[in-house]
Design an enzyme around this catalytic site. Structure first.
Site, PDB file in Angstrom:
ATOM      1  CE  LYS A 190     -20.371  -8.623 103.800  1.00  0.00           C
ATOM      2  NZ  LYS A 190     -18.848  -8.832 103.461  1.00  0.00           N
ATOM      3  CD  GLU A 264     -20.366 -12.206 118.876  1.00  0.00           C
ATOM      4  OE1 GLU A 264     -19.879 -11.258 119.652  1.00  0.00           O
ATOM      5  OE2 GLU A 264     -19.636 -12.887 118.298  1.00  0.00           O
ATOM      6  CB  CYS A 298     -16.103 -10.786 119.620  1.00  0.00           C
ATOM      7  SG  CYS A 298     -16.417 -12.352 119.636  1.00  0.00           S
ATOM      8  CD  GLU A 396     -13.493  -5.721 119.827  1.00  0.00           C
ATOM      9  OE1 GLU A 396     -14.182  -5.033 118.982  1.00  0.00           O
ATOM     10  OE2 GLU A 396     -13.760  -6.606 119.986  1.00  0.00           O
TER      11      GLU A 396
HETATM   12  P1  NAD Z   1     -16.792  -4.744 110.286  1.00  0.00           P
HETATM   13  O1  NAD Z   1     -17.901  -4.771 111.283  1.00  0.00           O
HETATM   14  O2  NAD Z   1     -16.654  -3.514 109.244  1.00  0.00           O
HETATM   15  O3  NAD Z   1     -16.956  -6.030 109.433  1.00  0.00           O
HETATM   16  C1  NAD Z   1     -17.800  -7.210 109.751  1.00  0.00           C
HETATM   17  C2  NAD Z   1     -18.726  -7.752 108.607  1.00  0.00           C
HETATM   18  O4  NAD Z   1     -19.599  -6.887 108.285  1.00  0.00           O
HETATM   19  C3  NAD Z   1     -17.953  -7.775 107.333  1.00  0.00           C
HETATM   20  O5  NAD Z   1     -18.544  -8.904 106.561  1.00  0.00           O
HETATM   21  C4  NAD Z   1     -18.287  -6.482 106.528  1.00  0.00           C
HETATM   22  O6  NAD Z   1     -18.006  -6.572 105.108  1.00  0.00           O
HETATM   23  C5  NAD Z   1     -19.682  -6.230 106.874  1.00  0.00           C
HETATM   24  N1  NAD Z   1     -20.016  -4.908 106.996  1.00  0.00           N
HETATM   25  C6  NAD Z   1     -19.256  -3.698 106.936  1.00  0.00           C
HETATM   26  N2  NAD Z   1     -19.816  -2.646 106.876  1.00  0.00           N
HETATM   27  C7  NAD Z   1     -21.272  -2.960 106.575  1.00  0.00           C
HETATM   28  C8  NAD Z   1     -22.312  -2.215 106.649  1.00  0.00           C
HETATM   29  N3  NAD Z   1     -22.498  -0.901 106.654  1.00  0.00           N
HETATM   30  N4  NAD Z   1     -23.458  -2.814 106.600  1.00  0.00           N
HETATM   31  C9  NAD Z   1     -23.456  -4.414 106.751  1.00  0.00           C
HETATM   32  N5  NAD Z   1     -22.565  -4.977 106.706  1.00  0.00           N
HETATM   33  C10 NAD Z   1     -21.175  -4.317 106.716  1.00  0.00           C
HETATM   34  O7  NAD Z   1     -15.419  -4.997 110.978  1.00  0.00           O
HETATM   35  P2  NAD Z   1     -13.949  -4.652 110.345  1.00  0.00           P
HETATM   36  O8  NAD Z   1     -13.850  -3.500 109.619  1.00  0.00           O
HETATM   37  O9  NAD Z   1     -13.544  -6.131 109.619  1.00  0.00           O
HETATM   38  O10 NAD Z   1     -13.104  -4.720 111.887  1.00  0.00           O
HETATM   39  C11 NAD Z   1     -13.039  -3.515 112.455  1.00  0.00           C
HETATM   40  C12 NAD Z   1     -13.198  -3.716 113.764  1.00  0.00           C
HETATM   41  O11 NAD Z   1     -14.327  -4.474 114.190  1.00  0.00           O
HETATM   42  C13 NAD Z   1     -12.060  -4.834 114.503  1.00  0.00           C
HETATM   43  O12 NAD Z   1     -10.933  -3.788 114.701  1.00  0.00           O
HETATM   44  C14 NAD Z   1     -12.627  -5.280 115.809  1.00  0.00           C
HETATM   45  O13 NAD Z   1     -12.495  -4.429 116.915  1.00  0.00           O
HETATM   46  C15 NAD Z   1     -13.983  -5.549 115.374  1.00  0.00           C
HETATM   47  N6  NAD Z   1     -14.454  -6.738 114.978  1.00  0.00           N
HETATM   48  C16 NAD Z   1     -15.328  -7.462 115.749  1.00  0.00           C
HETATM   49  C17 NAD Z   1     -15.633  -8.590 115.624  1.00  0.00           C
HETATM   50  C18 NAD Z   1     -16.362  -9.517 116.483  1.00  0.00           C
HETATM   51  O14 NAD Z   1     -16.309 -10.861 116.314  1.00  0.00           O
HETATM   52  N7  NAD Z   1     -16.980  -8.997 117.318  1.00  0.00           N
HETATM   53  C19 NAD Z   1     -15.251  -9.205 114.243  1.00  0.00           C
HETATM   54  C20 NAD Z   1     -14.462  -8.589 113.221  1.00  0.00           C
HETATM   55  C21 NAD Z   1     -14.065  -6.999 113.900  1.00  0.00           C
END
Ligand code: NAD
Ligand code: MG
Length: 493
Positions: A190, A264, A298, A396
């Site tokens: 996904k 991660e 990250c 972060e």
């Molecule tokens: P997120 O964790 O919401 O999204 C990451 C992935 O998880 C996306 O594909 C999203 O659709 C999916 N997702 C969201 N809610 C989910 C759930 N309940 N169950 C399963 N999958 C789910 O991250 P975001 O909202 O896009 O970004 C928010 C913050 O997250 C950023 O500001 C940053 O701090 C952090 N972030 C970290 C990384 C990393 O590489 N560690 C990457 C993206 C964002």
């Protein structure tokens, strides 16, 4: 131009150097299930935009429950044949995928940049080559698993739910899919909702190389789609990269289900500069540590610890270097920082900058760049006079915002660096090799760079401690989450 206030900044401008390659984008991007692109049973679609123009690029299918069920069923059906396929044959598919990514690299780079906002020089030189490298690397392991786990009879885990973020869309897909397939598992991937296009184009490559239907399925959608996938009963393993908040949710959801889990998550990584370091080199490392991919990394070196005696010199040089960074059209080859990935991420970043000012830190930013009127932009900046209790020193930000702090002794540097709920990466800059070894041993970080920062390789394991998650991706260690040892594939379900 601000040449009056900053006399050392050159007063010339590059002329635009836009990539001339054109990519075509389907207006309706369907789900990839059972080797075919199919319309969502949910009949629901959402738009993906170019964050540097705010213009809609295409519609993406939003997978609902029936679609996720179909994708998981397809991965389950493909599992017996794929897991028993001769390992040298599995390797051939992975090699073929790697080669096709290389052949179509230009198209992938442009698409990545248009959909996600990162500068073309990064998608072209980092994201896409590394994605191909991961498939090559794990192709090499596919027929050597018994050497990676001698005497342990490695067998596949089963159906893997792989959920990825928007900061390195194709690369994260490669990090997830390549080791899973090498070990004989099947996958439902996904992608993140703002950056689905390159994953779907990777599915075209799966068709081109004749990957058996169902071995990889791609369901697009937002958090709800991810949740449906992770909680599906036929899923044997969940691999997630993204926010710590969602990581914690997934940990609760998978607890007691027998599903394997790797996370991660985020970071607040420390970059430590000693007075005996090569300062100019270190400043380059600071810049690539925090401003690479607009800080959407990250492992970004978002907390800078400078030995107190060289603070003025480092701040002066950092200010100068900041003024030479070019923010703008991500498709321009001269651009250093592109667009922030989404409006919501820009709001998050701006919220942190406001908190930094409010809590009393001093903001330094270049005023040189006239940002386009459309799009999501944030000039690179840094804060000095930062206290460990400040929000910008603890949380972060995931944007081009650096918090600069000082230390006087190596012990203080270590304790301040470790004073974080995260433990993903760290950087150490010093002329003394013994100091590097001594300090690296004491830092709570999964990846430690010495006299460099943000360097990645498929052969190096990547992953964190504490709230940065667990499990490793990349390297021989990256195989471990995708095998069962001393067991067979047969499971209760
Ligand atoms: P997120 O964790 O919401 O999204 C990451 C992935 O998880 C996306 O594909 C999203 O659709 C999916 N997702 C969201 N809610 C989910 C759930 N309940 N169950 C399963 N999958 C789910 O991250 P975001 O909202 O896009 O970004 C928010 C913050 O997250 C950023 O500001 C940053 O701090 C952090 N972030 C970290 C990384 C990393 O590489 N560690 C990457 C993206 C964002
Ligand atoms: Mg987009």
């Amino acid at each position: 131009m601000t040449t009056q206030s900053q006399p050392d900044v050159p007063s010339w401008e590059y002329s635009p150097a836009l990539d001339s390659t054109k990519v075509t984008i389907e207006q309706k991007n369907k789900l990839f299930i059972g080797g075919k692109f199919i319309s969502p049973k949910s009949r629901s679609w959402f738009a993906t935009v170019n964050p540097s123009t705010e213009k809609k690029l295409a519609d993406i299918a939003c997978a609902g429950k029936a679609d996720v069920n179909a994708a998981v069923a397809s991965a389950k059906a493909a599992l017996p044949k794929w897991s028993r396929l001769r390992s040298t044959e599995r390797a051939k598919y992975l090699y073929a995928i790697a080669r096709r990514i290389q052949e179509r690299a230009r198209e992938f780079a442009i698409l990545e940049t248009m959909d996600g906002g990162k500068p073309i020089k990064e998608s072209r030189d980092v994201d896409i080559p590394l994605a191909a490298q991961h498939f090559f690397y794990y192709a090499g392991w596919a027929d050597k698993l018994e050497y990676a786990f001698p005497g342990a009879n490695p067998s596949p885990v089963g159906v893997c739910a792989q959920i990825i973020p928007w900061n390195f869309p194709l690369l994260m897909a490669a990090w997830k899919i390549a080791p899973a397939l090498a070990c004989g598992n099947t996958s439902v991937l996904k992608p993140a909702e703002t950056t689905s296009l390159t994953a779907l184009r990777l599915a075209e490559i799966f068709q081109e190389v004749g990957l058996p239907p169902g071995v990889v399925n791609i369901v697009t959608g937002a958090g709800d789609t991810g949740r449906l996938l992770a909680e599906h009963k036929l899923v044997n393993k969940v691999a997630f990269t993204g926010s710590t908040q969602v990581g914690k949710l997934l940990m609760r959801e998978t607890a007691g289900t027998g599903k394997k889990l790797t996370l991660e998550l985020g970071g607040k990584s420390a970059n430590i500069i000693f007075a005996d370091a090569a300062i100019d080199q270190a400043v380059e490392g600071i810049v690539s540590g925090i401003y690479f991919n607009q800080g959407h990394v990250c492992c970004a070196g978002s907390r800078l610890f400078v030995e107190e005696s060289i603070l003025d010199e480092v701040v002066h040089k950092l200010k100068h270097r900041l003024s030479t960074l070019r923010v703008g059209d991500p498709l321009d080859k001269n651009t250093d920082l592109g667009a922030i990935n989404s409006k919501s991420q820009l709001d998050i970043v701006n919220g942190y900058i406001a908190a930094g000012i409010k809590e009393g830190a001093q903001l330094h930013k270049t005023t040189k760049h006239r940002l386009p009127s459309k799009g999501y932009w944030c000039n690179p900046c840094f804060f000095t006079d930062v206290q460990p209790s400040h929000t910008i020193a603890r949380e972060e930000i995931f944007g081009p915002v650096l918090s600069v702090m000082t230390f006087r002794t190596p012990e203080e540097a270590i304790s301040r660096a470790n004073n974080s709920p995260y433990g993903l990466a760290a950087g150490i800059w010093t002329d003394k090799g013994s100091k590097i070894f001594e300090i690296a041993k004491k830092l709570d970080a999964g990846i430690i760079w010495c006299n460099t920062y943000n360097k990645f390789d498929a052969a190096s394991p990547f992953g964190g401690f504490k709230e940065s998650g667990f499990g490793r991706e990349g390297g021989m260690q990256g195989l471990r989450p995708y095998v069962q040892l001393g067991a067979t594939l047969e499971r209760a379900n």
